[in-house]
Design an enzyme around this catalytic site. Sequence first.
Site, PDB file in Angstrom:
ATOM      1  N   LYS A   1     -13.836   1.279  -4.497  1.00 53.06           N
ATOM      2  CA  LYS A   1     -14.986   1.927  -3.193  1.00 53.06           C
ATOM      3  C   LYS A   1     -15.522   2.555  -3.650  1.00 53.06           C
ATOM      4  O   LYS A   1     -16.957   3.212  -4.233  1.00 53.06           O
ATOM      5  CB  LYS A   1     -14.241   2.651  -1.946  1.00 53.06           C
ATOM      6  CG  LYS A   1     -13.278   1.925  -1.342  1.00 53.06           C
ATOM      7  CD  LYS A   1     -12.753   2.755   0.460  1.00 53.06           C
ATOM      8  CE  LYS A   1     -12.499   3.461  -0.301  1.00 53.06           C
ATOM      9  NZ  LYS A   1     -11.882   3.906   1.169  1.00 53.06           N
TER      10      LYS A   1
ATOM     11  N   HIS B   1       7.177 -27.038   3.354  1.00 53.91           N
ATOM     12  CA  HIS B   1       6.134 -28.572   2.786  1.00 53.91           C
ATOM     13  C   HIS B   1       4.741 -27.934   1.387  1.00 53.91           C
ATOM     14  O   HIS B   1       3.275 -28.293   1.431  1.00 53.91           O
ATOM     15  CB  HIS B   1       5.058 -28.685   3.790  1.00 53.91           C
ATOM     16  CG  HIS B   1       6.262 -30.087   4.860  1.00 53.91           C
ATOM     17  ND1 HIS B   1       6.786 -31.006   4.492  1.00 53.91           N
ATOM     18  CD2 HIS B   1       7.126 -29.283   6.021  1.00 53.91           C
ATOM     19  CE1 HIS B   1       7.730 -31.298   5.871  1.00 53.91           C
ATOM     20  NE2 HIS B   1       7.790 -30.249   6.002  1.00 53.91           N
TER      21      HIS B   1
ATOM     22  N   GLU C   1       0.987  -1.126   0.275  1.00 55.41           N
ATOM     23  CA  GLU C   1       0.341  -0.126   0.313  1.00 55.41           C
ATOM     24  C   GLU C   1       0.929   1.251   0.042  1.00 55.41           C
ATOM     25  O   GLU C   1       0.313   2.541  -0.687  1.00 55.41           O
ATOM     26  CB  GLU C   1      -0.575  -0.376   1.446  1.00 55.41           C
ATOM     27  CG  GLU C   1      -2.401   0.683   0.705  1.00 55.41           C
ATOM     28  CD  GLU C   1      -2.837   0.887   2.162  1.00 55.41           C
ATOM     29  OE1 GLU C   1      -3.675   0.281   1.593  1.00 55.41           O
ATOM     30  OE2 GLU C   1      -2.933   1.535   3.387  1.00 55.41           O
TER      31      GLU C   1
END
EC number: 5.3.1.9
Length: 545
Positions: free
Chosen positions: A510, A382, A351
């Site tokens: 937004k 793994h 950000e």
Amino acid sequence: MLTQLKTYPKLLKHYEEIKEVHMRDWFSKDKERASRYFVQLESLSLDYSKNRLNDTTLKLLFELAKDCSLKEKIEAMFKGEKINTTEKRAVLHTALRSLNDAEILLDNMEVLKSVRSVLKRMRAFSDSVRSGKRLGYTNQVITDIVNIGIGGSDLGALMVCTALKRYGHPRLKMHFVSNVDGTQILDVLEKINPASTLFIVASKTFSTQETLTNALTARKWFVERSGDEKHIAKHFVAVSTNKEAVQQFGIDEHNMFEFWDFVGGRYSLWSAIGLSIMIYLGKKNFNALLKGAYLMDEHFRNAPFESNLPVLMGLIGVWYINFFQSKSHLIAPYDQYLRHFPKFIQQLDMESNGKRISKKGEIIPYDTCPVVWGDMGINAQHAFFQLLHQGTHLIPIDFIASLDKKPNAKGHHEILFSNVLAQAQAFMKGKSYEEALGELLSKGLDKDEAKDLAHHRVFFGNRPSNILLLEKISPSNIGALVALYEHKVFVQGVIWDINSFDQWGVELGKELAVPILQELEGHKSNAYFDSSTRHLIELYKNYNQ
């Protein structure tokens, strides 16, 4: 811009000279490499010897930093100059943990005085919860803390409370709600008792859609069970700057803790956003967290580049991103308590520096922030370490581990720590075809079969990594570790000539969500939707008729 700096062509030439050199050769020729490329700041240390660089590389990188006036820009940040140019704001998260007495004046505000006033209120409030003096509406002590926030109002507090669980109050259970999905808040509400729960609503404007939606759901649930809205005053507090909205919600203004525009969300865990941290850990441990960060601040501000931890990590990152063309960076903590650290750093790094426009408004012709990702190292071995070892991508790694053994777990830490060292060595050293073939033949495999199989067991090595070691997972060490990454991000932003302290990239989605939400709720919007978006809106509405 980076590509216009006088040291840039020197680094390009140097890269061409050493890009094929294997780190194995540097280690074999220089017995002091490990000790020379090692820096310690009290109980935090960095081994950066397993990187594809030599003394010339470092010399040129330090010259690059000087070309960018890095030292002067560090001072500008600490002094409160408005280095967040697009929002015309100072950047003073460092003031939140400052132990200096020299006041910082910002637009006629005494910054340290304001910060310490809020800290004093936080300490008094957290003491009242921890001691049992602050009671719920049925006079029960508080047993559960629900922090409702998102992004910087969630990730930092979640990460620190998880990392420092051993220091938490034994009576208190911490819950963090960020997702507007609905599942998360409902799952938390199922586990708690309204009479003994404290909700912390963290939103600077008190208008963040996700946070307010979750907070209103919690409020409705609480009022239905407590039977009276007046009880909200004992069970809800706010971290915000919007007094009017907080009061409309039903929260007493005395239970509102403020913070300031000079603190960005992803840098805010040191502020009132860290109220949940202080309640859980107590003021003594919160102070230690601040002190550890302050120690790193002073180191960053005063240490020469050659031994400056954030400067070294920042410049080494630039070396891989802009010369080796690395697109990705892995955070691999080898400690269960640090399991949320990678996603905290994801926000901090991406950000801040995920940008392509320079401070002058020009499109940048080079890469900036890489994709930052990670998981607990032992689990990652793994899962995706296969790609790191034998894949086609060059992905630098930060290994993070502690020296301190966990109590009542004999033998566990030795296994864990041996894997940290083994993985870092394997990434550096690799395994040649001849070595792989010899191993297979020694196990009795047929020669022709061994020759074929050996190709698949080659590790090219020369994969770079840093090893960050903490003596133990403690409040002061976590404070120093977080501040180290904050300043590393700052260094890279300076080199790339970008503003690391705005986040316009979160806004467009937004804005576009507003008319879409109107449509989903059955209202007509005047907005234009592309055919794909319109089709999916109709699909949703038809399903939910």
